[in-house]
Design an enzyme around this catalytic site. Structure first.
Site, mmCIF file in Angstrom:
data_model
loop_
_atom_site.group_PDB
_atom_site.id
_atom_site.type_symbol
_atom_site.label_atom_id
_atom_site.label_comp_id
_atom_site.label_asym_id
_atom_site.label_seq_id
_atom_site.Cartn_x
_atom_site.Cartn_y
_atom_site.Cartn_z
ATOM 1 N N LYS A 1 -43.770 -18.601 -9.658
ATOM 2 C CA LYS A 1 -42.566 -18.095 -8.999
ATOM 3 C C LYS A 1 -41.832 -19.284 -8.408
ATOM 4 C CE LYS A 1 -43.753 -13.448 -7.719
ATOM 5 N NZ LYS A 1 -43.756 -12.462 -6.662
ATOM 6 N N GLY B 1 -37.463 -12.910 -9.820
ATOM 7 C CA GLY B 1 -37.924 -12.514 -8.487
ATOM 8 C C GLY B 1 -36.753 -12.559 -7.532
ATOM 9 N N GLU B 2 -37.014 -12.203 -6.302
ATOM 10 C CA GLU B 2 -35.953 -12.192 -5.301
ATOM 11 C C GLU B 2 -35.420 -13.600 -5.052
ATOM 12 O OE1 GLU B 2 -37.407 -11.241 -1.475
ATOM 13 O OE2 GLU B 2 -35.483 -11.638 -0.513
ATOM 14 N N ASP C 1 -44.958 -0.964 -0.058
ATOM 15 C CA ASP C 1 -44.106 -0.849 -1.243
ATOM 16 C C ASP C 1 -44.971 -0.666 -2.481
ATOM 17 O OD1 ASP C 1 -41.816 -0.700 -2.703
ATOM 18 O OD2 ASP C 1 -41.372 -2.841 -2.671
ATOM 19 N N ILE D 1 -40.225 -15.161 -17.452
ATOM 20 C CA ILE D 1 -40.731 -13.817 -17.759
ATOM 21 C C ILE D 1 -40.185 -12.764 -16.809
ATOM 22 C CG2 ILE D 1 -42.899 -14.369 -18.919
ATOM 23 C CD1 ILE D 1 -44.258 -14.064 -16.130
ATOM 24 N N GLY D 2 -39.474 -13.188 -15.800
ATOM 25 C CA GLY D 2 -38.952 -12.188 -14.872
ATOM 26 C C GLY D 2 -38.063 -12.846 -13.834
#
Ligand code: AMP
Length: 912
Positions: free
Chosen positions: A581, A558-559, A674, A555-556
């Site tokens: 993650k 990450g770093e 952030d 779904i995404g």
């Protein structure tokens, strides 16, 4: 062109290309041969002989250059008759150009710099070489030419050197300043900002001035070595092993005080050695003290036994543990035969039974027929902190409750104010006075982790037990016969209840308190403070077996690797949707630790509006972080996809949630750094939760992060000016970012400051411009944004204030009906100058203050400019005439007036 360091010049002979009458002559001087450019038409009238250099490139900052000439001029007398027309000087000229014009030479383009005359002229017998230096000022184009005009002298030019001066790169007050080209007569002092050396910090940017002569003068501000570091030869060095420094200062590291552990280098504080403690009132930098030994020589004097009275006295302990705050407490046991019990409240102590500072106490209302045993204990400020919780036991369990007990050492005094305990179990903490507790309404067949911690009267944590795991029984098993009515004690309980992991509860369930108000329960612990980051993860996160996790869909990104949607199914628990993650293969140990640091941080939080950590996988090759799943993903994208679909009160509701999460974080002293809509996640009930807690995230993860001069990465358009300027990240800078998030939300995910560059954004903010109200934004909401963006961070509202205000707005929907001004024909919203409609400027002085130009208040008043209308009429010339001379100030004031009246400007920001 060569540069000259202050006072010493580097030589550079320039080349000449244009020669009118000048010629290259080979000469022998002092036995060595060299070439000169010479001219010697002394017998002829009206000489106009030119020698021009090649194009000399100029370094942009060097507006002032030096020309050093070595030359010989012959004595006119030595030419006899010709001496009538003979001259003994020549002229230096210069001409600026943006390009090399080759051999084209136009006399008219040259400006005279100086007439050059020799100090000593050369006669037939004696040769004199002269050296003269002249300055060429105010150069502004890409380069320039030098030219020499002879009008009838006998001259030989040996060399021409051109240089400029610089202030050399330097380190002063732990700030490094770059090499800086010295200014010219129009800028005699150049202000230069410094950067703190590694491991040094400063409140205010250090500055220094570079003079025209290439000298540094008047340093302002300074950097100081941060905690754990001290200044050694213009650098910050870690405190040596056995030394510490607790705060940023100019002080040296100090040796670890008495009874503390001597840590490796770089210590911020020296923790107490085993068996030694600091009381909450002791400075964390002070020595640690041990427990006092027992009081000595207890004597009971029974002078008035008939009245049931007794005087107890004793000697102070031999060893006070190094403390002077020794107090005593008395415990009494009454024995009949072999059965002993606490005397309870039956007897009286004068002055008291606890907190005695004298070594005596009078005891009365004793029963003459009974045996009493008195125990006197010595205590000090650290006594409570020495408490050890040992052997926690499961006493009873039902499908929804567990009963536990534990021991505490040293044993608490019976009659004194009881020790309170803090009991932590997975997601629950209770504060209680007894070493026994029953916890109800738990999920059947679920494992819970428990830890008990002793608390001092002011809530400061003392010793704690190991974490223990106990399970509730399954529903309907025979153990579940006690029902839910089991009450086990009276006493004082504060329960801090967090959301159950797997059942959705309303917000009112988040806390409840059976008595006193809940104080902030915890302070965030930086996982960096753990020597081994793996310990931090274990402490704050639950280990999950990878077989309980099913990944379903990416779904995404990450770093550290992909983010999946998936299912977590732990045996005995309902399955839940989670986000997973992952850490991509080939990671380094450092990357793994950075990755897991997010879990160590997230695991410390428990709030409705903070993304919840389910657990981590650390014991297997593929490390994972498992969090609750947020169906609608990141807030910025979600709002962009649903532009215009929500009413103001729904948007304000989202903001309220984010503010509540941020209040929780700020109460725990956690600074997010952030906060932006892209780091807020939204679930299917439109609840917004703050996410993105990795330690490295501000440095690497955020695509909005822009490198600053100090090498760090900062998301400029979300960050408060003081955090950009000198890294002052605080909850107040988080409030600034929250203001930007408010704007993003009310503008349905619009990019703050649109396509302005980061540089333009910073410039506009420094000049007191702020984002205009988004379309249809309630005025009250916009006013709150403006408050979040106050330059003075101490004036910004706190998250608690923000939550309260948003709650108030949500309770009275009418308050959202007044819409902030927006003129759709122009993208700029201009503040009115009338002041009556809540506009930012009610007076000239208020306006001047807002642009930090208050020092000119008097100039305006004296000139009769007393209303904002008059200000709007002012031209640049008028501003100058009332006494604003500094170009920077002139510009700031003029720019602000322009902002106030320019109805057609396309600049999408406006001044507050
Ligand atoms: P992050 O590394 O936290 O920035 O995550 C990258 C992307 O993964 C985010 O922008 C989201 O789109 C998605 N994501 C991360 N965590 C979650 C979650 N708990 N629920 C849903 N989507 C998530």
């Amino acid at each position: 062109m060569f540069k000259g360091s202050p006072s010493v010049c580097t030589s550079n002979l320039v080349d000449f290309v244009i020669l009118f009458q000048w010629e290259v002559v080979q000469r022998t001087l002092n036995g060595s041969q060299f070439y000169t450019y010479s001219v010697c038409n002394v017998g002829e009238r009206e000489q106009d002989n030119w020698l021009r250099t090649t194009f000399i490139q100029r370094r942009p900052a060097a507006s002032r250059v030096f020309v050093e000439l070595q030359f010989i001029v012959r004595d006119c007398n030595s030419f006899g008759d010709s001496s009538v027309t003979c001259k003994e000087t020549f002229n230096l000229f210069t001409s600026e150009s943006d390009a090399d014009v080759g051999t084209t030479f136009r006399k008219g383009q040259f400006k005279k710099v100086a007439t050059i005359a020799p100090d000593e002229i050369t006669s037939k017998n004696e040769l004199h070489i002269n050296t003269e230096t002249r300055v060429v000022e105010n150069l502004s184009r890409k380069g320039f030419y030098l030219a020499f005009q002879d009008i009838g002298a006998c001259v030989a030019l040996l060399s021409a050197r051109v240089y400029y001066k610089t202030c050399p790169a330097t380190v002063k007050s732990l700030a490094s300043f770059p090499e800086t080209v010295a200014g010219g007569e129009n800028q005699a002092l150049r202000e230069v900002s410094g950067v703190c050396m590694d491991n040094a910090i400063s409140e205010e940017l250090p500055r220094i001035y570079c003079t025209v002569d290439g000298e540094w003068v008047v340093p302002v501000g300074q950097c100081q070595c941060k905690s754990g570091y001290e200044e050694v030869k213009d650098a910050c060095q870690e405190c040596q092993a056995g030394f510490f420094k607790a705060a940023a200062s100019g002080d040296k590291c100090e040796p670890c005080p008495a009874n503390t552990q001597k840590l490796n280098s770089g210590a911020l504080v020296c923790p107490c050695m085993d068996g030694f403690y600091r009381a909450p009132t002791d400075p964390p930098t002070g020595p640690c003290s041990g427990l006092p030994s027992a009081p000595r020589d207890l004597v009971a004097t029974t002078t008035q036994l008939s009245t049931g009275k007794l005087l107890l006295s004793w000697q102070p302990p031999e060893d006070t543990g190094g403390r002077s705050d020794i107090t005593y407490s008395i415990e009494c046991q009454r024995c009949e035969g072999v059965v002993c019990q606490s005397c309870g409240e039956k007897i009286r102590y004068e002055p008291a039974s606890t907190g005695l500072t004298d070594t005596k106490v009078s005891v009365s209302e004793l029963d003459a027929h009974l045996n009493y045993t008195f125990t006197v204990e010595a205590h000090s400020g650290v006594s409570l902190f020495a408490s050890q919780i040992t052997s926690m036991r499961l006493v009873e369990r039902t499908s929804t409750s567990l009963s536990l007990s534990w021991d505490v050492f040293p044993r608490p005094r019976v009659q004194s104010r009881p020790i309170r305990y803090e009991l932590t179990y997975r997601k629950k903490v209770r504060r209680i006075y007894k070493n026994f507790v029953q916890i109800s309404k738990l999920a059947p067949g679920t494992a819970y982790l428990f830890r008990v911690q002793a608390l001092s009267s002011d809530g400061t944590p003392g010793g704690s037990s190991m974490e223990e795991q106990f399970e509730t029984s399954l529903e309907g098993t025979e153990e579940d016969h006690r029902g839910k009515s089991f009450t086990c004690f009276t006493g004082f309980i504060i329960i801090y209840r967090k959301r159950n992991s797997h059942t959705r509860q309303g917000p009112e369930d988040t806390y409840f308190s059976s008595s006193e108000q809940l104080k902030p329960l915890k302070t965030y612990v930086d996982p960096h403070t753990y020597e081994d980051p793996n310990t931090a993860v274990l402490k704050f996160a639950t280990e999950i077996h990878p077989s309980h996790i099913t990944k379903q869909k990416v779904i995404g990104a990450g770093e550290f690797g992909e983010v999946y949607r998936g299912i977590l199914k732990v045996p005995g628990r309902k399955e839940v949707a989670v986000a997973i993650k992952t850490l991509k293969p080939g990671y380094s140990e450092k990357q793994r630790q950075d990755f897991l640091s997010e879990a160590s941080i997230m695991g410390q939080f428990s709030h409705q509006n903070i993304i919840r950590l389910e657990g981590v996988v650390t014991k297997f090759k593929h490390a994972m972080i498992v969090t609750e799943y947020m169906e609608n993903g990141a807030l910025d994208r979600y709002l962009r996809d649903h532009d215009g679909e929500f009413a103001s009160f729904q948007l304000v509701g989202m903001l309220r949630g984010i503010a509540a999460g941020m209040k929780y974080l700020s109460d725990m002293s956690y600074v997010h750094r952030d906060l932006a809509a892209r780091n807020i996640l939204v679930n299917n009930t439109l609840e917004c939760k703050v996410s993105d807690f990795g330690l490295s995230r501000v440095l690497e993860d955020d695509p909005e992060g822009t490198y600053t001069t100090s090498g760090g990465k900062i998301p400029i358009r979300w960050t408060a000016p003081e955090a950009i300027a000198y890294r002052k990240f605080t909850s107040a800078s988080d409030v600034w970012s929250f203001g930007i998030v408010m704007w993003e939300v009310m503008a349905f995910g619009e990019r703050p400051y649109w396509d302005m560059s980061n540089h333009e954004v910073m410039k506009a903010i420094n000049e007191a411009f702020r984002l205009p109200a988004p379309m249809d934004c309630p005025s009250a909401v916009y006013q709150l944004m403006l408050q979040c963006w106050l330059q003075d961070r101490s004036k910004r509202p706190r998250f608690g204030d923000i939550v309260n205000l948003l709650d108030k707005l949500l309770r009275s929907p009418d308050s959202l009906k007044t819409i902030a001004d927006f003129d759709p024909r122009v993208s700029i919203r201009l503040p009115s100058t009338s002041g009556s409609d809540g506009s930012p400027f009610r007076s000239v002085s208020e306006w001047l203050e807002s642009i930090k130009m208050s020092q000119y208040s008097e100039n305006f008043t004296c000139a009769g400019v007393v209303t904002m209308d008059q200000v709007l009429q002012m031209k640049n010339e008028d501003i100058k005439n009332i006494g604003v001379r500094l170009p920077g100030h002139l510009k700031r004031i003029a720019y602000s007036i322009l902002g106030l009246k320019d109805q057609t400007s396309t600049l999408s920001v406006f001044a507050v």
